[in-house]
Design a protein around this motif. Structure first.
Motif, mmCIF file in Angstrom:
data_model
loop_
_atom_site.group_PDB
_atom_site.id
_atom_site.type_symbol
_atom_site.label_atom_id
_atom_site.label_comp_id
_atom_site.label_asym_id
_atom_site.label_seq_id
_atom_site.Cartn_x
_atom_site.Cartn_y
_atom_site.Cartn_z
ATOM 1 N N GLY A 179 0.814 -1.203 0.000
ATOM 2 C CA GLY A 179 0.000 0.000 0.000
ATOM 3 C C GLY A 179 0.850 1.257 0.000
ATOM 4 N N ALA A 180 0.201 2.386 -0.095
ATOM 5 C CA ALA A 180 0.891 3.671 -0.176
ATOM 6 C C ALA A 180 0.685 4.477 1.102
ATOM 7 C CB ALA A 180 0.385 4.462 -1.377
ATOM 8 N N VAL A 181 1.690 5.309 1.418
ATOM 9 C CA VAL A 181 1.579 6.231 2.551
ATOM 10 C C VAL A 181 1.928 7.632 2.058
ATOM 11 C CG1 VAL A 181 2.170 4.463 4.247
ATOM 12 C CG2 VAL A 181 3.961 5.907 3.308
ATOM 13 N N PRO A 182 1.267 8.654 2.586
ATOM 14 C CA PRO A 182 1.611 10.028 2.179
ATOM 15 C C PRO A 182 2.971 10.429 2.730
ATOM 16 C CG PRO A 182 -0.010 10.048 3.947
ATOM 17 C CD PRO A 182 0.156 8.612 3.545
ATOM 18 N N LEU A 183 3.709 11.212 1.972
ATOM 19 C CA LEU A 183 4.983 11.723 2.465
ATOM 20 C C LEU A 183 4.741 12.750 3.558
ATOM 21 C CD1 LEU A 183 7.016 12.268 -0.847
ATOM 22 C CD2 LEU A 183 7.016 10.271 0.670
ATOM 23 N N LEU A 227 2.417 -2.226 11.105
ATOM 24 C CA LEU A 227 1.913 -3.115 10.058
ATOM 25 C C LEU A 227 0.554 -3.640 10.524
ATOM 26 C CD1 LEU A 227 2.265 -4.539 7.375
ATOM 27 C CD2 LEU A 227 3.542 -6.351 8.542
ATOM 28 N N ARG A 228 -0.496 -3.089 9.962
ATOM 29 C CA ARG A 228 -1.845 -3.436 10.397
ATOM 30 C C ARG A 228 -2.302 -4.736 9.743
ATOM 31 N NH1 ARG A 228 -4.395 2.524 9.113
ATOM 32 N NH2 ARG A 228 -3.715 3.594 11.017
ATOM 33 N N ILE A 229 -2.897 -5.598 10.541
ATOM 34 C CA ILE A 229 -3.538 -6.803 10.020
ATOM 35 C C ILE A 229 -5.039 -6.549 10.030
ATOM 36 C CG2 ILE A 229 -3.951 -9.258 10.390
ATOM 37 C CD1 ILE A 229 -1.151 -9.508 11.462
ATOM 38 N N LEU A 230 -5.649 -6.579 8.854
ATOM 39 C CA LEU A 230 -7.025 -6.126 8.690
ATOM 40 C C LEU A 230 -8.011 -7.279 8.549
ATOM 41 C CD1 LEU A 230 -6.266 -3.375 6.015
ATOM 42 C CD2 LEU A 230 -6.323 -3.101 8.496
ATOM 43 N N ALA A 231 -9.244 -7.007 8.923
ATOM 44 C CA ALA A 231 -10.307 -7.994 8.730
ATOM 45 C C ALA A 231 -10.703 -8.065 7.258
ATOM 46 C CB ALA A 231 -11.513 -7.633 9.593
ATOM 47 N N PRO A 279 0.552 5.045 8.410
ATOM 48 C CA PRO A 279 1.438 6.160 8.035
ATOM 49 C C PRO A 279 2.179 6.781 9.214
ATOM 50 C CG PRO A 279 -0.694 6.358 6.936
ATOM 51 C CD PRO A 279 -0.831 5.262 7.952
ATOM 52 N N GLU A 280 1.621 6.685 10.437
ATOM 53 C CA GLU A 280 2.270 7.277 11.606
ATOM 54 C C GLU A 280 3.503 6.497 12.038
ATOM 55 O OE1 GLU A 280 1.449 10.198 13.032
ATOM 56 O OE2 GLU A 280 0.043 10.367 11.371
ATOM 57 N N ARG A 281 3.631 5.272 11.567
ATOM 58 C CA ARG A 281 4.779 4.433 11.929
ATOM 59 C C ARG A 281 5.640 4.116 10.705
ATOM 60 N NH1 ARG A 281 2.778 5.836 16.001
ATOM 61 N NH2 ARG A 281 2.387 4.673 17.920
ATOM 62 N N ALA A 282 5.465 4.894 9.637
ATOM 63 C CA ALA A 282 6.190 4.661 8.386
ATOM 64 C C ALA A 282 7.098 5.851 8.084
ATOM 65 C CB ALA A 282 5.207 4.439 7.245
ATOM 66 N N PHE A 283 8.328 5.574 7.670
ATOM 67 C CA PHE A 283 9.315 6.614 7.393
ATOM 68 C C PHE A 283 9.912 6.351 6.014
ATOM 69 C CE2 PHE A 283 9.822 4.888 11.785
ATOM 70 C CZ PHE A 283 8.941 5.777 12.396
ATOM 71 N N LEU A 296 10.955 2.510 2.271
ATOM 72 C CA LEU A 296 10.037 2.758 3.364
ATOM 73 C C LEU A 296 10.411 1.864 4.541
ATOM 74 C CD1 LEU A 296 6.325 3.491 3.348
ATOM 75 C CD2 LEU A 296 7.068 1.558 4.723
ATOM 76 N N LEU A 297 10.595 2.483 5.711
ATOM 77 C CA LEU A 297 10.852 1.749 6.953
ATOM 78 C C LEU A 297 9.586 1.793 7.787
ATOM 79 C CD1 LEU A 297 14.444 3.019 7.898
ATOM 80 C CD2 LEU A 297 13.765 1.232 6.287
ATOM 81 N N LEU A 298 9.112 0.633 8.195
ATOM 82 C CA LEU A 298 7.827 0.519 8.885
ATOM 83 C C LEU A 298 8.007 -0.223 10.195
ATOM 84 C CD1 LEU A 298 4.689 0.874 8.697
ATOM 85 C CD2 LEU A 298 4.638 -1.396 7.635
#
Length: 350
Positions: free
Chosen positions: A255-259, A279-283, A339-343, A272-274
């Motif tokens: 997926g994509a994250v905003p800069l 890393l969300r695991i979704l239903a 996105p809050e945990r992605a750099f 991208l460092l996450l």
């Protein structure tokens, strides 16, 4: 009382170990010097304590210059407490004798009160007549802290003070030490190579690399807003994913994250460092992934995942979830980045 270091440089045999360090430790603040071994952290402490002559820069305590090239206040006149990595207790002295060692200038009665007060502060007043060999490692460390604080120093320095303790004891002793330092209310500079320890103890962290401060700030700032991949990886585990910067976003296989504002990355390849907890695991929705392992680690559950990288290969990723979550090996799930945990940074050099 404050501690200020300005333009500190130091070399051994022509090899620079400190390369222009500027730091200010505020009244009552705990500042952790964090970084790999051999990057000048302990040397900084020794310079502050006056155990080595200053080659370049200035050291001030409470606004008074105590160290400049050719102008050194002797260590015993700097009013600095020092807790060494090996504690440096005198085996032939009792606990009370060790704590009293730096109090020789006080009258006998006042010295006894200072020793009793210091031992009570670390919870060892019942061990005043014991000898170091009769104590556990944690108790020896607390004696060293009591000895450092007994003369009521202007600043206290701790050099890898918990490194020799086993993991379970280390957690308890550093918790005790944090409360003692906070109650003492004097500035403290703590050296460690353990990021978790630094985040636990510090009001601010100065992360060092090759003799320089790479990033300085509160623990949450270094963890959540690292300025480069070194900071991100030193403060905690990350998943590394190839990315493509396009239209203000970093696109990856999951997926994509905003800069973030100010990133300044040109369009094109990136990395991208996450964080695993990001890393969300979704239903439902997200990118398909397969569970390879799921392990409860006490406070968190660690999930190993395999995700197609979009080029015929596989990405192996880690996710950290709340305890109690159970996923089976081979189970299909979907994932997405927080996105809050992605750099996002420029791509790593080959």
């Amino acid at each position: 009382m404050t501690l200020r270091l300005s333009g500190i440089r130091h070399a051994y045999g022509g090899r620079d170990v400190i390369r222009g360090v500027d730091l200010h430790v505020r009244p009552g603040e705990i500042l952790c010097l964090l970084g790999p071994s051999g990057d000048g952290k302990t040397t900084l402490l020794r310079l502050v304590a006056g155990l080595e002559p200053l080659q370049a820069g200035r050291i001030e305590l409470g606004g008074v210059v105590v160290g400049e090239p050719g102008r050194e206040v002797p260590p015993e006149q700097r009013h600095v407490g020092f807790v060494f990595q090996d504690y440096a207790l005198f085996p032939h002295l009792t606990v009370a004798g060790n704590v009293a060692f730096g109090l020789s200038r006080l009258p006998r009665g006042e010295r006894g009160r200072a020793v009793a007060e210091a031992l009570a502060r670390v919870g060892l007043d019942a061990y005043a007549e014991a000898y170091p060999h009769m104590l556990s490692g944690g108790q020896q460390q607390r004696v060293a802290v009591a000895r450092a604080l007994a003369p009521r120093p202007q600043v206290v320095l701790l050099d890898e003070a918990f490194a020799s303790l086993d993991a379970r004891l280390r957690e308890q002793v550093r918790d005790d030490t944090l409360h003692v330092l906070q109650s003492a209310g004097i500035p403290a500079m703590v050296v460690t190579h353990d990021a978790e320890e630094a985040m636990f103890l510090a009001d601010r962290i100065a992360l060092m690399r090759q003799g320089r401060v790479v990033q300085l700030g509160p623990p949450e700032e270094l963890y959540l807003a690292p300025i480069d991949p070194f900071v991100a990886t030193f403060l905690g585990e990350v998943n590394r994913l190839p990315a493509l910067v396009r239209a203000g976003r970093a696109e990856t296989a999951i997926g994509a994250v905003p800069l973030r504002p100010g990133t300044g990355l040109a369009e094109g390849p990136a990395e991208l460092l996450l964080r695993p907890e990001g890393l969300r695991i979704l239903a439902e929705g997200g990118t398909p992934a397969e569970v390879q392992a799921c392990r409860l680690l006490g406070a968190t559950t660690l999930v190993h995942l395999a995700v197609a990288d979009g080029t015929g290969g596989t990405l192996h990723l880690h996710a950290r979830l709340p305890p109690g979550v159970h996923l089976s090996r081979g189970q299909g799930v979907t994932v997405a980045p927080d996105p809050e945990r992605a750099f996002v940074f420029p791509p790593a050099a080959p």
